[in-house]
Design an enzyme around this catalytic site. Structure first.
Site, short mmCIF file in Angstrom:
data_model
loop_
_atom_site.label_atom_id
_atom_site.label_comp_id
_atom_site.label_asym_id
_atom_site.label_seq_id
_atom_site.Cartn_x
_atom_site.Cartn_y
_atom_site.Cartn_z
N LYS A 1 9.26 -35.69 18.23
CA LYS A 1 9.22 -37.14 18.34
C LYS A 1 8.81 -37.52 19.75
CE LYS A 1 12.74 -39.42 16.67
NZ LYS A 1 14.11 -39.98 16.62
N CYS B 1 0.49 -48.41 25.95
CA CYS B 1 -0.38 -48.18 24.80
C CYS B 1 0.37 -48.29 23.48
CB CYS B 1 -0.99 -46.78 24.92
SG CYS B 1 -2.05 -46.32 23.54
N CYS C 1 -1.84 -48.02 20.62
CA CYS C 1 -2.83 -47.51 19.66
C CYS C 1 -2.80 -45.99 19.56
CB CYS C 1 -4.24 -47.99 20.05
SG CYS C 1 -4.97 -47.10 21.45
N CYS D 1 -1.62 -47.75 28.80
CA CYS D 1 -2.89 -48.13 28.18
C CYS D 1 -4.03 -47.80 29.14
CB CYS D 1 -2.87 -49.63 27.88
SG CYS D 1 -4.47 -50.31 27.42
N HIS E 1 -8.10 -48.55 23.30
CA HIS E 1 -7.95 -49.36 22.09
C HIS E 1 -9.24 -50.12 21.77
CE1 HIS E 1 -6.57 -51.96 25.47
NE2 HIS E 1 -7.33 -52.84 24.84
FE1 FES Z 1 -3.84 -47.80 23.47
FE2 FES Z 1 -4.77 -49.66 25.11
S1 FES Z 1 -3.33 -49.89 23.58
S2 FES Z 1 -5.26 -47.57 25.06
#
Ligand code: FES
Length: 76
Positions: free
Chosen positions: A23, A40, A42, A51, A55
């Site tokens: 996890k 982040c 994504c 991030c 994304h």
């Molecule tokens: Fe994943 Fe920006 S939200 S790189």
């Protein structure tokens, strides 16, 4: 309860972040946060949990609409 059409196939969200662990949990001390930081959501960032803008490419390629969680200190 879940409403709407269920997804046809269940697929992982996380493709390559720390796959060796059971996890992925990231701990950050609140006191260490600066004035603004983007995390982040994504799972495509090379700087995960931060991030790095990946994304944008993911959204272009997939039609998704994901973006970071931005923590920002209130201006005094
Ligand atoms: Fe994943 Fe920006 S939200 S790189």
């Amino acid at each position: 309860a879940f409403k709407g059409k269920p997804p046809e196939k269940k697929t992982p969200v996380n493709l390559k972040v720390m796959k060796e662990t059971g996890k992925v949990v990231n701990m950050v001390d609140i006191e260490d946060l600066g004035d603004k930081v983007s995390y982040c959501r994504c799972w495509r960032s090379k700087k995960f949990p931060l991030c790095d803008g990946s994304h944008n490419k993911h959204n272009e390629e997939t039609g998704d609409n994901v973006g970071p969680l931005v923590l920002k200190r209130r201006e005094a």
